[in-house]
Design a protein around this motif. Structure first.
Motif, short mmCIF file in Angstrom:
data_model
loop_
_atom_site.label_atom_id
_atom_site.label_comp_id
_atom_site.label_asym_id
_atom_site.label_seq_id
_atom_site.Cartn_x
_atom_site.Cartn_y
_atom_site.Cartn_z
N TYR A 20 42.20 26.85 40.04
CA TYR A 20 41.33 28.10 40.22
C TYR A 20 42.16 29.40 40.37
CZ TYR A 20 37.77 31.35 42.33
OH TYR A 20 37.00 32.44 42.72
N ASP A 21 43.48 29.10 40.96
CA ASP A 21 44.49 30.28 40.91
C ASP A 21 45.00 31.00 39.58
OD1 ASP A 21 43.93 30.25 43.71
OD2 ASP A 21 45.72 29.07 44.20
N LYS A 22 44.75 30.23 38.49
CA LYS A 22 44.90 30.66 37.08
C LYS A 22 43.92 31.59 36.87
CE LYS A 22 47.53 26.62 35.96
NZ LYS A 22 47.60 25.15 35.12
N LEU A 23 42.84 31.94 37.55
CA LEU A 23 41.87 32.81 36.79
C LEU A 23 42.68 34.11 36.57
CD1 LEU A 23 38.81 32.89 36.51
CD2 LEU A 23 38.43 33.78 38.92
N THR A 24 42.22 34.77 35.55
CA THR A 24 42.94 36.16 34.97
C THR A 24 41.96 37.10 34.71
OG1 THR A 24 44.73 34.66 34.06
CG2 THR A 24 44.45 36.93 33.29
N ALA A 25 42.01 38.22 35.38
CA ALA A 25 41.51 39.36 35.50
C ALA A 25 39.78 39.24 35.33
CB ALA A 25 41.58 40.29 33.99
N PRO A 26 39.19 38.37 36.04
CA PRO A 26 37.90 38.16 36.12
C PRO A 26 37.21 39.47 36.42
CG PRO A 26 38.74 37.35 38.12
CD PRO A 26 39.85 37.81 37.35
N PRO A 27 35.86 39.63 35.91
CA PRO A 27 34.95 40.92 36.52
C PRO A 27 34.88 40.90 37.50
CG PRO A 27 34.00 39.74 34.43
CD PRO A 27 35.17 38.84 35.06
N GLU A 28 34.54 42.13 38.38
CA GLU A 28 34.59 42.25 39.54
C GLU A 28 33.27 41.65 40.14
OE1 GLU A 28 35.10 45.98 41.29
OE2 GLU A 28 36.81 46.49 40.21
N TYR A 29 32.28 41.69 39.32
CA TYR A 29 30.99 40.90 39.91
C TYR A 29 30.91 39.38 40.07
CZ TYR A 29 29.72 39.10 35.32
OH TYR A 29 29.74 38.14 34.10
N THR A 44 31.53 33.16 31.79
CA THR A 44 32.57 34.06 31.96
C THR A 44 33.75 33.52 32.74
OG1 THR A 44 30.78 35.65 32.44
CG2 THR A 44 32.74 36.26 33.26
N PHE A 45 33.54 32.53 33.69
CA PHE A 45 34.67 32.03 34.43
C PHE A 45 35.45 31.31 33.31
CE2 PHE A 45 36.61 28.48 36.48
CZ PHE A 45 37.21 29.01 37.80
N LYS A 46 35.01 30.69 32.54
CA LYS A 46 35.71 29.90 31.66
C LYS A 46 36.61 30.52 30.53
CE LYS A 46 35.06 26.43 27.82
NZ LYS A 46 34.16 25.55 26.98
N ALA A 47 35.96 31.84 30.20
CA ALA A 47 36.67 32.91 29.32
C ALA A 47 37.78 33.59 30.24
CB ALA A 47 35.68 34.05 28.83
N HIS A 48 37.83 33.26 31.57
CA HIS A 48 39.00 34.20 32.09
C HIS A 48 39.88 32.94 32.76
CE1 HIS A 48 37.61 38.24 31.88
NE2 HIS A 48 36.50 37.72 31.74
N LEU A 49 39.92 31.79 32.46
CA LEU A 49 40.63 30.67 33.02
C LEU A 49 41.41 30.09 31.99
CD1 LEU A 49 41.32 27.82 34.04
CD2 LEU A 49 40.93 29.42 35.78
N PRO A 50 42.49 30.56 31.55
CA PRO A 50 43.20 29.73 30.61
C PRO A 50 43.48 28.27 30.78
CG PRO A 50 44.52 31.94 31.56
CD PRO A 50 43.56 31.42 32.37
N GLY A 51 43.36 27.85 29.49
CA GLY A 51 43.59 26.17 29.74
C GLY A 51 42.46 25.49 30.18
#
Length: 392
Positions: free
Chosen positions: A167-176, A208-215
């Motif tokens: 989960y910590d690989k989440l990159t620049a997720p939207p604030e909402y 959206t989560f998937k789009a901001h989680l590399p790999g």
């Protein structure tokens, strides 16, 4: 019965082999995957197929589910038996789960509820077991110095999940999205016995989560696995576990002597006594037996069931203080065989209580041990498993 055991290195494998043999079955082993972690699906299929052609078996057994081995067994028309000890097990969603050769035994009812409809009548809810004889032998063989070394007021053996939290690989997720996920995590942390994360994720949030989680994890074969299941169990579930374990250790270490046996980074927990890794076969049983309180915090991906740690502690004659799980009262008498809390504040209060009430604590540990010895040894459980497997 001739049983081919395909091994990958699970700590449970030797105990299960011993249990099968104690029941009078002949167990052959394929161990290539233990030493060669570069094996691909085709290699496993070839190895198992070649073995079965030269050495006919009555069934093949594995810990967790191996789709390619299920496919091989389907071709050879022999039963494929597997028993999960982990969660999540993403391979359970492979299309091979539908093979008629399968006899799939799942320790967590959360797994069972998802997988059973994919192959009705071939999937069973089946809690875990422990090698009581082996655990007791390790305790009895320990020297006085070893017992003193591993004595604790409160101990925990296991990972803090900080080093395995994708989960910590989440990159620049939207604030909402981040705000919603943080709120969801905090809400789930307050609830024991029901995992509602998946219910509260919309498909838009998942994508959206998937789009901001590399790999982002995708299974390489045909599968029933959805991105929502992956997000809820593999990513958010692990994150909640990491947060909960950190808070658990922080609270306990600030009020009690807490020994932690782990390879996780505890630099943010200065009052924890990090004792490093414990040897599973020789040291861990002594820790469980000699600790006044053995803590269990269940990984959130185990939504209803009980992890192996609980069975191991009780099989060593140790006292268990665990978070509440929905299956707990189905297997044990809470308060007389095991102690369970419903919040971190209650956990702290119960730890203080049981440290002060030695007679009650020891009686609960004894009752839990007797339950293990009677109902949850490997020979007992494996005999039940085989009866179910061959009743189809």
């Amino acid at each position: 019965m001739k049983i081919l055991f395909y091994r990958y290195g699970s700590i449970c494998e030797p105990d299960i082999i011993e249990g099968f043999e104690e029941l009078g079955h002949t167990v052959s082993q394929i161990t290539e995957e233990i030493t060669n972690k570069n094996l691909v699906f085709g290699d496993s299929a070839r190895i198992v197929s070649n073995y079965l052609m030269e050495h006919p078996q009555d069934c093949v057994f594995t810990i967790n589910f191996f789709p390619i081995i299920s496919d091989v067994c389907n071709i050879f028309r022999i039963p494929y038996l597997c028993w999960t000890v982990d969660s999540p097990v993403m391979e359970l969603f492979a299309k091979s789960i539908q093979n008629p050769c399968n006899r799939v035994f799942l320790f967590d009812r959360g797994q069972y509820n998802e997988i059973a409809p994919l192959n009705p009548g071939h999937v069973f809810h089946f809690p875990l077991a422990v090698n009581v004889k082996g655990k007791q032998q390790a305790v009895q063989n320990a020297s006085a110095a070893q017992k003193s070394r591993f004595a604790s007021d409160i101990s925990f053996v296991g990972s803090l999940y900080s080093e395995k939290c994708p989960y910590d690989k989440l990159t620049a997720p939207p604030e909402y999205l981040l705000g919603y996920l943080n709120g969801l995590i905090e809400a789930q942390l307050k609830v024991y016995g029901y995992y509602f994360v998946e219910d509260l994720l919309t498909e838009e949030m998942v994508q959206t989560f998937k789009a901001h989680l590399p790999g982002f994890y995708t299974y390489p074969m045909e599968t029933f696995l959805t991105d929502k299941i992956t997000t809820a169990q593999l990513y958010i579930g692990n994150k909640i576990t990491a947060v909960e374990r950190f808070r658990t250790m922080k609270i306990l270490s600030e009020h009690f002597d807490l020994d932690l046996y782990t390879g996780s980074d505890t630099s943010q927990l200065p009052k924890v006594h990090n004792r490093g890794f414990a040897k599973s076969l020789t040291e861990m049983p002594v820790i469980f037996h000699e600790s006044k309180i053995n803590l269990n915090t269940t990984s959130k991906a185990i939504r209803f069931g009980l992890p192996q740690r609980i069975f191991d502690i009780m099989g060593c004659g140790g006292f268990v203080l665990t978070n509440y799980q929905a299956e707990l009262p189905e297997l044990f008498n809470i308060g007389s065989e095991i102690a369970a809390y419903g919040s971190l504040e209650e956990m702290k209060d119960m730890a203080a209580y049981y440290l002060e009430h030695e007679t009650e604590r020891k009686e609960i540990a004894h009752n839990g041990y007797e339950k293990m010895k009677r109902d949850y040894t490997y020979p007992v459980r494996l005999e039940q498993l085989l009866r179910l497997a061959f009743s189809i």
